[in-house]
Design a protein around this motif. Structure first.
Motif, short mmCIF file in Angstrom:
data_model
loop_
_atom_site.label_atom_id
_atom_site.label_comp_id
_atom_site.label_asym_id
_atom_site.label_seq_id
_atom_site.Cartn_x
_atom_site.Cartn_y
_atom_site.Cartn_z
N GLU A 141 4.55 4.15 7.87
CA GLU A 141 3.55 4.35 8.92
C GLU A 141 3.47 3.20 9.92
O GLU A 141 2.77 3.30 10.92
N GLU A 174 0.81 -1.22 0.00
CA GLU A 174 0.00 0.00 0.00
C GLU A 174 0.84 1.27 0.00
O GLU A 174 0.30 2.37 0.10
N LYS A 175 2.16 1.12 -0.11
CA LYS A 175 3.09 2.26 -0.13
C LYS A 175 2.99 3.07 1.17
O LYS A 175 3.05 4.30 1.16
N LEU A 176 2.83 2.36 2.29
CA LEU A 176 2.68 3.00 3.59
C LEU A 176 3.64 2.42 4.64
O LEU A 176 3.39 2.51 5.84
N ASP A 233 -7.67 -5.12 8.04
CA ASP A 233 -6.79 -5.54 6.95
C ASP A 233 -7.11 -6.95 6.51
O ASP A 233 -7.35 -7.83 7.33
N SER A 273 -8.44 -4.36 -5.59
CA SER A 273 -9.19 -4.67 -4.37
C SER A 273 -10.64 -4.21 -4.49
O SER A 273 -11.56 -4.90 -4.07
N TRP A 311 -12.42 -0.07 5.01
CA TRP A 311 -12.01 1.00 4.10
C TRP A 311 -11.12 0.41 3.03
O TRP A 311 -10.48 -0.62 3.24
N CYS A 312 -11.06 1.10 1.91
CA CYS A 312 -10.16 0.69 0.84
C CYS A 312 -9.56 1.95 0.22
O CYS A 312 -10.28 2.93 -0.01
N LEU A 313 -8.28 1.91 -0.06
CA LEU A 313 -7.64 3.04 -0.71
C LEU A 313 -8.23 3.25 -2.11
O LEU A 313 -8.45 2.28 -2.85
N ASP A 314 -8.46 4.50 -2.47
CA ASP A 314 -9.10 4.82 -3.75
C ASP A 314 -8.33 4.30 -4.96
O ASP A 314 -8.92 3.94 -5.97
N TRP A 315 -7.01 4.24 -4.88
CA TRP A 315 -6.20 3.82 -6.02
C TRP A 315 -6.14 2.31 -6.18
O TRP A 315 -5.71 1.80 -7.22
N ASN A 316 -6.60 1.56 -5.18
CA ASN A 316 -6.45 0.10 -5.18
C ASN A 316 -7.58 -0.55 -5.98
O ASN A 316 -8.48 -1.18 -5.43
#
Length: 171
Positions: free
Chosen positions: A40, A35-37, A92, A135, A127-132
Motif C-alpha cells: 500500500e 503491518e503487512k501493508l 504513525d 501496540s 487508529w490501531c490495527l485490531d491484530w496488533n
C-alpha cells in the motif's frame, strides 16, 4: 529544529528537517512491512517533501539513540467540533524492532502529549490495527482507551473520484 531532551540516557527527540525525507520514507516502509501493508505504500521522497515541508500537511518527530535514528512519529491537526478546538492525530508511531523495550516509544508518545498541551489541543487520536496486540497493550499502558463505539469509514480511489463528480459545481 526543536530538540526534546528526555530522561533516557543518550535518547533525544527532534523535529524532522528537509534532509530527513529519505529517513522518514524508510521508516514508513519498515512500518508498512511490520503491518503487512507494504503493497500500500505509494509515498516517495518527492511526495513526502511536498506534503511535509511545502504544504505543511503533517509533521514528524524523530527519536535518536546515541545520535542514530531509531523511530519516528508522523502527526497532524484535526478538529473537534464538539470541543471547538484542534487536536493532534497520530498517523504513525514506529520504533525499530531492535530498539523496542527501552522506553523510546513511551518517550515519543509523551512528546506528542507535550506538543498537544503546548498547542492547546483537546486530545490525541489515532487508529490501531485490531491484530496488533502489543501496540494495543502499549497504548492502554499510556492511558488510552479504545473507541469501540465508532466505526472507521473510508472513501478512496475510484470511489473518491466518483464522489467528487456526483454533484456539479459552478466554476
Amino acid at each position: 529544529m526543536t530538540i526534546y531532551e528526555t530522561t533516557i540516557p543518550d535518547f533525544k527527540i527532534r523535529t524532522a528537517e528537509e534532509k530527513d525525507v529519505n529517513l522518514i520514507l524508510n521508516f514508513i516502509r519498515e512500518l508498512a512491512e511490520y503491518e503487512k501493508l507494504s503493497n500500500e505504500v505509494v509515498a516517495n521522497e518527492e511526495i513526502l517533501y511536498e506534503s511535509l515541508f511545502v504544504k505543511h500537511q503533517a509533521e514528524v518527530i524523530i527519536g535518536e539513540y546515541k545520535n542514530l535514528p531509531v523511530g519516528f512519529a508522523l502527526y497532524f491537526h484535526n478538529f473537534s467540533t464538539f470541543l471547538g478546538k484542534a487536536n493532534l492525530y497520530l498517523e504513525d508511531l514506529y520504533i525499530k524492532e531492535e530498539y523496542r523495550g527501552h522506553g523510546f516509544g513511551k518517550a515519543m508518545f509523551g512528546c506528542l502529549g507535550k506538543i498537544c498541551m503546548e498547542r492547546g489541543c483537546g486530545r490525541l487520536d489515532w487508529w490501531c490495527l485490531d491484530w496488533n496486540e502489543s501496540s494495543i497493550r502499549f497504548y492502554k499502558k499510556m492511558g488510552a482507551k479504545a473507541m469501540s463505539d465508532w466505526t472507521v469509514y473510508r472513501v478512496d480511489g475510484q470511489a473518491l473520484a466518483e464522489l467528487a463528480h456526483r454533484v456539479h459545481f459552478k466554476g
